[in-house]
Structure formats: C-alpha cells, structure tokens
Design a protein around this motif. Structure first.
Motif, mmCIF file in Angstrom:
data_model
loop_
_atom_site.group_PDB
_atom_site.id
_atom_site.type_symbol
_atom_site.label_atom_id
_atom_site.label_comp_id
_atom_site.label_asym_id
_atom_site.label_seq_id
_atom_site.Cartn_x
_atom_site.Cartn_y
_atom_site.Cartn_z
ATOM 1 N N LYS A 226 43.181 36.829 37.468
ATOM 2 C CA LYS A 226 42.740 35.459 37.209
ATOM 3 C C LYS A 226 43.732 34.480 37.817
ATOM 4 C CE LYS A 226 41.265 32.285 33.528
ATOM 5 N NZ LYS A 226 41.084 32.117 32.055
ATOM 6 N N THR A 227 43.197 33.529 38.591
ATOM 7 C CA THR A 227 44.031 32.490 39.167
ATOM 8 C C THR A 227 43.158 31.278 39.472
ATOM 9 O OG1 THR A 227 45.725 32.024 40.840
ATOM 10 C CG2 THR A 227 43.755 33.195 41.583
ATOM 11 N N THR A 228 43.801 30.168 39.839
ATOM 12 C CA THR A 228 43.048 28.949 40.166
ATOM 13 C C THR A 228 43.422 28.456 41.558
ATOM 14 O OG1 THR A 228 44.737 27.548 39.133
ATOM 15 C CG2 THR A 228 42.861 28.232 37.762
ATOM 16 N N VAL A 229 42.448 27.788 42.203
ATOM 17 C CA VAL A 229 42.657 27.177 43.512
ATOM 18 C C VAL A 229 41.901 25.848 43.538
ATOM 19 C CG1 VAL A 229 42.977 29.337 44.767
ATOM 20 C CG2 VAL A 229 40.676 28.407 44.469
ATOM 21 N N THR A 230 42.239 25.014 44.496
ATOM 22 C CA THR A 230 41.541 23.738 44.660
ATOM 23 C C THR A 230 40.407 23.892 45.667
ATOM 24 O OG1 THR A 230 43.556 22.489 44.183
ATOM 25 C CG2 THR A 230 41.781 21.316 45.319
ATOM 26 N N ALA A 231 39.208 23.468 45.273
ATOM 27 C CA ALA A 231 38.044 23.576 46.154
ATOM 28 C C ALA A 231 38.190 22.618 47.328
ATOM 29 C CB ALA A 231 36.774 23.269 45.370
ATOM 30 N N ALA A 232 38.023 23.146 48.542
ATOM 31 C CA ALA A 232 38.191 22.303 49.732
ATOM 32 C C ALA A 232 36.964 22.302 50.632
ATOM 33 C CB ALA A 232 39.416 22.775 50.523
ATOM 34 N N THR A 233 36.365 23.473 50.843
ATOM 35 C CA THR A 233 35.227 23.571 51.755
ATOM 36 C C THR A 233 34.392 24.789 51.409
ATOM 37 O OG1 THR A 233 34.595 23.609 54.095
ATOM 38 C CG2 THR A 233 36.477 24.960 53.447
ATOM 39 N N ASP A 234 33.140 24.803 51.871
ATOM 40 C CA ASP A 234 32.269 25.940 51.618
ATOM 41 C C ASP A 234 32.875 27.216 52.196
ATOM 42 O OD1 ASP A 234 30.529 24.104 50.598
ATOM 43 O OD2 ASP A 234 29.001 24.318 52.158
ATOM 44 N N GLY A 235 32.716 28.315 51.456
ATOM 45 C CA GLY A 235 33.221 29.582 51.964
ATOM 46 C C GLY A 235 33.219 30.667 50.919
ATOM 47 N N TYR A 236 33.845 31.788 51.276
ATOM 48 C CA TYR A 236 33.817 32.990 50.450
ATOM 49 C C TYR A 236 35.224 33.331 49.953
ATOM 50 C CZ TYR A 236 29.304 33.654 52.787
ATOM 51 O OH TYR A 236 28.032 33.486 53.264
ATOM 52 N N PHE A 237 35.321 33.622 48.679
ATOM 53 C CA PHE A 237 36.566 34.121 48.099
ATOM 54 C C PHE A 237 36.413 35.617 47.817
ATOM 55 C CE2 PHE A 237 37.128 29.623 47.145
ATOM 56 C CZ PHE A 237 38.488 29.444 47.394
ATOM 57 N N ARG A 238 37.502 36.344 48.027
ATOM 58 C CA ARG A 238 37.515 37.755 47.668
ATOM 59 C C ARG A 238 38.930 38.158 47.270
ATOM 60 N NH1 ARG A 238 37.370 41.415 53.284
ATOM 61 N NH2 ARG A 238 39.543 41.004 53.897
ATOM 62 N N TYR A 239 39.030 39.242 46.518
ATOM 63 C CA TYR A 239 40.311 39.880 46.257
ATOM 64 C C TYR A 239 40.428 41.099 47.167
ATOM 65 C CZ TYR A 239 41.429 37.108 42.100
ATOM 66 O OH TYR A 239 41.759 36.077 41.253
ATOM 67 N N SER A 240 41.662 41.389 47.614
ATOM 68 C CA SER A 240 41.894 42.520 48.496
ATOM 69 C C SER A 240 43.150 43.276 48.061
ATOM 70 C CB SER A 240 42.056 42.048 49.948
ATOM 71 O OG SER A 240 42.194 43.140 50.828
ATOM 72 N N PHE A 241 43.003 44.588 47.898
ATOM 73 C CA PHE A 241 44.089 45.455 47.431
ATOM 74 C C PHE A 241 44.498 46.391 48.558
ATOM 75 C CE2 PHE A 241 45.001 49.617 45.174
ATOM 76 C CZ PHE A 241 46.295 49.279 44.774
ATOM 77 N N ALA A 242 45.789 46.467 48.855
ATOM 78 C CA ALA A 242 46.287 47.245 49.992
ATOM 79 C C ALA A 242 46.304 48.737 49.746
ATOM 80 C CB ALA A 242 47.697 46.778 50.356
ATOM 81 N N GLY A 243 46.228 49.164 48.476
ATOM 82 C CA GLY A 243 46.233 50.580 48.160
ATOM 83 C C GLY A 243 47.622 51.127 47.904
ATOM 84 N N THR A 244 47.662 52.338 47.348
ATOM 85 C CA THR A 244 48.909 53.068 47.108
ATOM 86 C C THR A 244 48.709 54.496 47.589
ATOM 87 O OG1 THR A 244 48.261 53.803 44.887
ATOM 88 C CG2 THR A 244 49.382 51.666 45.060
ATOM 89 N N SER A 245 49.719 55.324 47.447
ATOM 90 C CA SER A 245 49.599 56.718 47.899
ATOM 91 C C SER A 245 48.530 57.483 47.126
ATOM 92 C CB SER A 245 50.945 57.430 47.762
ATOM 93 O OG SER A 245 51.369 57.448 46.408
ATOM 94 N N THR A 246 48.246 57.060 45.902
ATOM 95 C CA THR A 246 47.263 57.767 45.072
ATOM 96 C C THR A 246 45.937 57.033 44.936
ATOM 97 O OG1 THR A 246 48.127 56.730 43.053
ATOM 98 C CG2 THR A 246 49.083 58.853 43.708
ATOM 99 N N THR A 247 45.856 55.816 45.478
ATOM 100 C CA THR A 247 44.654 54.985 45.314
ATOM 101 C C THR A 247 44.355 54.268 46.629
ATOM 102 O OG1 THR A 247 45.333 54.609 43.023
ATOM 103 C CG2 THR A 247 43.580 53.218 43.882
#
Length: 260
Positions: A226-247
């Motif tokens: 959970k986090t907050t950002v300021t809306a600026a323009t139309d677009g897509y938000f996503r979360y991205s996880f780099a992974g680990t040795s087991t995941t």
C-alpha cells in the motif's frame, strides 16, 4: 509411469541408487569405466522449474558420447536440497535415447513435480538449487555416472496484484495503490503472502509501452502492499517484483487510471 518428486526420507536402496551430491557441474566427479563422456545436460530449456499448487513437468536431456555408441541412460535424476528427489527410470520406458551420430546420443525424459501427490512436496525446503544426475552406458558396456551433470532451480510460483483508486481521479489528487505479493506454499497447497519483499511501483503513460519505476516499497507481514501517489496523467499502474532464488519474478497486470 512418471516418477514424481520425493521429499520424504527415502529407503537405503533408492538413496544409494540416486546419490545426492551437492557439487556443481564443474566440481562433479565422473564415476564409471571406459572412455564414455557426458557432454551436455539441460533441464527445462535452461529456465527454473516453477511449481505452483498443481503438477508441473520439466523436459530434461543428457547428451553422451562413446566410441561404440550409446546404449541407454538407466536413470536421470533431480536431486534437491535435503532428501528431495525426482527420478526417471529407463525400465519404466520414460527415457528415450536418440542417436546424433554413430558415437553420440541425446537421452531425454520428463521430470514431474507434483505438490499434491502423497510422495510429492512435503514442505517448502525443496525450493532452491537441484543437481541433475545421470547413469549412461555404452554399447561396449562402458558406463558413466554423474551426480551433478548440471544444476537447475526449483521455485515456488508467485502472484502479484494491483489496484489504484479512486477511479476516475482529478489531476493533482491522491491515488492509493494497493496490492499483494503471494507465493505457493507446498505444505498446504495454497498461496500465502510473501512478507518483507521489495516491490517496485511502476507507471506507464497512456500511449506508451514502457513502464518506469515510481518508488520501491516492501510487503507487510501478510504480503500486502500500500502506498500513495499524486495523479498526474492517464496511464497504468502496476507492481513489479524482481524475484529471489526460490521465487520467480512477477509483475501485476497494469491497472488503468483515468485522470480528469
């Protein structure tokens, strides 16, 4: 019969037949007789084997050479952390050797990893680096056993979600972006939150094909984000996880936000 991964303690005879040695391919010792060699071994096309809560198969191949030609591969085995095994046996008809030349053959089969099977994953300790072993014999009865012809990773499948709200939103107002990072648990065959992991919040402007990182946050004790950002323009938000040795790495599908 496809042999599934075994993670319970094994009987002595099988443990001796499929010896687990924690060596890399460069460190592994050849055991055998004659001039036969194992030249190449590949698991899952060189990619990690990612296992969720249902069965997953991985193609494996072992290429060997002898001046008399290759007769068969008696077994090809995956040997994981602890007493964890996945083995294919020639006697079950699950290994096929195809001649590349008069002296060289590639022996192939399929390893099966099934967390639902009684002889499957007992717990999450199986995630990590595995050794691929093989016992190959030639037409003149030369033979070679390699306990670590190559190594490969077995990983717990991951999932990642995202939701940006409110939608639509006025320019300059605050957006709250939530999500959850979870991964397969092989003890109950469910997905549970992955705690304490760094995850990037990324944004892709409408009309663009490129995501840029806005900030990096960590999952809480239950894998939530959970986090907050300021809306600026139309677009897509996503979360991205780099992974680990087991995941493995994973990115959520982008959530479009209409900024008015």
């Amino acid at each position: 019969m496809r042999a599934t991964t075994r993670l319970a303690l094994l009987g002595t005879s099988l443990a001796l037949a499929v010896t687990a040695v924690g060596a890399t391919s460069a460190q592994a010792d050849d055991v055998g007789a004659g001039n036969i060699t194992i030249d190449k071994a590949v698991v899952n096309g060189g990619k990690p084997v990612v296992v969720g809560t249902t069965a997953v198969t991985a193609k494996v191949s072992v290429t060997a050479t002898d001046n008399s030609g290759i007769a068969k591969a008696s077994y090809i085995s995956g040997d994981g952390p602890g007493p964890n095994f996945a083995t294919i046996w020639y006697d079950d008809g699950d290994i096929t050797c195809v001649a590349v030349s008069a002296t060289t053959s590639t022996c192939s089969g399929t390893l099966t990893f099934d967390p639902r099977a009684e002889t499957g994953f007992a717990n999450n300790a199986a995630a990590g680096t595995w050794n691929l072993g093989a016992l190959v014999s030639a037409n003149d009865f030369d033979y070679i056993r390699r306990d670590a012809a190559t190594t490969f990773n077995v990983q717990r499948a991951s999932k990642l979600t995202v939701n940006a709200s409110p939608e639509p939103v006025k320019k300059g107002k605050t957006l709250t972006v939530t999500g959850k990072l979870s991964r397969a648990n092989w003890e109950d065959n469910l997905y549970h939150g992955y705690a304490g992991q760094s995850v990037k919040l990324q944004f892709r402007k409408k009309g663009s094909s490129t995501y840029t990182t806005v900030k990096t946050i960590k999952t809480d004790s239950t894998g939530n984000l959970k986090t907050t950002v300021t809306a600026a323009t139309d677009g897509y938000f996503r979360y991205s996880f780099a992974g680990t040795s087991t995941t493995p790495a994973v990115s959520a599908a982008g959530d479009f936000v209409d900024v008015q």
